[in-house]
Write a protein that holds these residues in place. Structure first.
Motif, PDB file in Angstrom:
ATOM      1  N   GLN A 127     -17.565 -27.995  -4.607  1.00 59.44           N
ATOM      2  CA  GLN A 127     -16.418 -28.330  -5.473  1.00 59.44           C
ATOM      3  C   GLN A 127     -15.848 -26.894  -5.866  1.00 59.44           C
ATOM      4  OE1 GLN A 127     -17.812 -30.274  -8.963  1.00 59.44           O
ATOM      5  NE2 GLN A 127     -15.555 -30.571  -9.772  1.00 59.44           N
ATOM      6  N   PHE A 128     -14.408 -27.218  -5.890  1.00 63.76           N
ATOM      7  CA  PHE A 128     -13.585 -25.978  -6.231  1.00 63.76           C
ATOM      8  C   PHE A 128     -13.723 -25.586  -7.594  1.00 63.76           C
ATOM      9  CE2 PHE A 128     -11.095 -27.080  -2.320  1.00 63.76           C
ATOM     10  CZ  PHE A 128     -11.312 -26.287  -1.735  1.00 63.76           C
ATOM     11  N   LEU A 129     -13.364 -24.495  -7.927  1.00 62.81           N
ATOM     12  CA  LEU A 129     -13.401 -23.995  -9.690  1.00 62.81           C
ATOM     13  C   LEU A 129     -11.793 -23.623  -9.815  1.00 62.81           C
ATOM     14  CD1 LEU A 129     -16.448 -21.710  -9.763  1.00 62.81           C
ATOM     15  CD2 LEU A 129     -16.372 -24.020 -10.191  1.00 62.81           C
ATOM     16  N   ALA A 130     -11.501 -23.656 -11.076  1.00 64.57           N
ATOM     17  CA  ALA A 130     -10.121 -23.415 -11.171  1.00 64.57           C
ATOM     18  C   ALA A 130      -9.607 -22.019 -10.700  1.00 64.57           C
ATOM     19  CB  ALA A 130      -9.916 -23.549 -12.771  1.00 64.57           C
ATOM     20  N   GLN A 131     -10.342 -21.100 -10.670  1.00 66.20           N
ATOM     21  CA  GLN A 131     -10.000 -19.835 -10.249  1.00 66.20           C
ATOM     22  C   GLN A 131      -9.826 -19.732  -8.629  1.00 66.20           C
ATOM     23  OE1 GLN A 131     -12.799 -20.316 -11.998  1.00 66.20           O
ATOM     24  NE2 GLN A 131     -14.279 -19.154 -10.997  1.00 66.20           N
ATOM     25  N   GLN A 185      -2.801 -22.730  -2.761  1.00 70.09           N
ATOM     26  CA  GLN A 185      -3.725 -22.211  -2.061  1.00 70.09           C
ATOM     27  C   GLN A 185      -5.184 -22.420  -2.308  1.00 70.09           C
ATOM     28  OE1 GLN A 185      -4.264 -17.411  -2.242  1.00 70.09           O
ATOM     29  NE2 GLN A 185      -2.880 -17.747  -0.540  1.00 70.09           N
ATOM     30  N   TYR A 186      -5.891 -22.806  -1.667  1.00 73.68           N
ATOM     31  CA  TYR A 186      -7.213 -23.157  -1.844  1.00 73.68           C
ATOM     32  C   TYR A 186      -8.316 -21.903  -1.168  1.00 73.68           C
ATOM     33  CZ  TYR A 186      -5.592 -27.582  -2.955  1.00 73.68           C
ATOM     34  OH  TYR A 186      -4.877 -28.772  -3.330  1.00 73.68           O
ATOM     35  N   LYS A 187      -9.032 -21.362  -2.166  1.00 72.61           N
ATOM     36  CA  LYS A 187      -9.924 -20.302  -1.636  1.00 72.61           C
ATOM     37  C   LYS A 187     -11.270 -20.975  -1.550  1.00 72.61           C
ATOM     38  CE  LYS A 187     -11.390 -17.036  -4.557  1.00 72.61           C
ATOM     39  NZ  LYS A 187     -11.597 -16.177  -5.589  1.00 72.61           N
TER      40      LYS A 187
END
Length: 294
Positions: free
Chosen positions: A6-10, A216-218
């Motif tokens: 899962q992605f985090l906000a940052q 942009q997804y890190k």
């Protein structure tokens, strides 16, 4: 082994940037209904007594209604002030309104919202009962979010109309009208400068402006994550479901070729392909950056 993370906000960054595209049309093309640029003339007067039609190719409107619409939308607060400052409402808004263009009394706010484009002083021509005007209406499919300031040019024979980037239409150094960039509307309000769109050789050019948002997804892989392949060919063809021999060896190292983005229900939304396969990290963290434009 991890299959989803899962992605985090940052990890998500949304950046807007503006793109522009230039257009140029001659009178033989921009008056076509497929282009959609409308050329209209407006004259003051009552619709009950003046039903003259501005008839230019596929765009037919009553001239008095064109005048009234433009005046109400963009000039209703500037009907009597020679300095182009907003006029005031009557003290009693429920009282009778004087006839004509004169509005009396005082009130600390103007009559209507005239779509001012900034808080700076906006130079507008005063529309009275003897004025007429010409309107160039550009459809949103061409100008996008707005017409780019300083980009509007209209040539009528030997006369050239430009915008000064501050919402004014210029003929030489003279202000003869206004342009409303977010609406794609250019209005010539100086009667002596009205344009003969029927017999004139007209060219219209401008640049559109649209804001595109890049997301942009890190995607960060820890050294202990995504260290096994998801490729189904890793399983032997027998019914046992056994892994192929090389996959059980200590030196086995899968390569990352594809990154998928999923929603909360694990529905695949987007797929990112790497230019070259990249080995899954064993001793360090690795970050992949995915950019999506919309």
């Amino acid at each position: 082994m991890s299959a989803f993370k899962q992605f985090l906000a940052q990890d998500i960054l949304i950046s807007p940037f503006e793109v522009n595209k230039g257009f140029s049309f001659t009178s033989s093309s921009f008056l076509d209904s497929t282009v959609g640029i409308a050329i209209l003339n407006g004259v003051s007067g009552s619709f009950l007594t003046n039903k003259t039609i501005t008839n230019i190719d596929n765009f037919q409107e009553f001239k008095s209604l064109v005048f009234d619409s433009i005046k109400h939308l963009y000039y209703s607060n500037y009907s009597v002030s020679s300095s182009s400052d907003p006029i005031n409402l009557p003290t009693d808004i429920r009282g009778s309104q004087p006839e004509g263009d004169t509005i009396q009394g005082s009130r600390p706010y103007p009559n209507f919202d005239n779509y001012l484009q900034s808080t700076l002083h906006f130079n507008k021509f005063v529309l009275t009962g003897s004025d007429d005007l010409s309107v160039v209406s550009i459809p949103s499919k061409l100008y996008g979010d707005q017409i780019q300031p300083h980009s509007f040019n209209l040539t009528d024979g030997t006369t050239i109309f430009t915008d000064d980037g501050e919402g004014n239409i210029l003929s030489g150094s003279n202000i003869i009208g206004n342009i409303f960039y977010p609406h794609g509307i250019a209005v010539v309000t100086s009667g002596s400068e009205n344009i003969d769109f029927v017999t004139g050789s007209v060219t219209c050019s401008f640049s559109s402006s649209r804001t595109i948002y890049e997301t942009q997804y890190k995607c960060t892989l820890r050294e202990n994550e995504f260290n096994f392949t998801q490729n189904p060919t890793i399983v032997e063809g027998s019914l046992s479901g056994s892994l192929r021999g090389f996959a059980t060896a200590s030196y086995f190292e899968p390569y990352i070729t594809t990154i998928g983005l999923y929603d909360e229900a694990q529905n695949l939304l987007a797929v990112g392909k790497l230019a070259i396969p990249y080995p899954s990290p064993r001793s360090t963290d690795t970050t992949f950056i995915i950019n999506l434009d919309r």
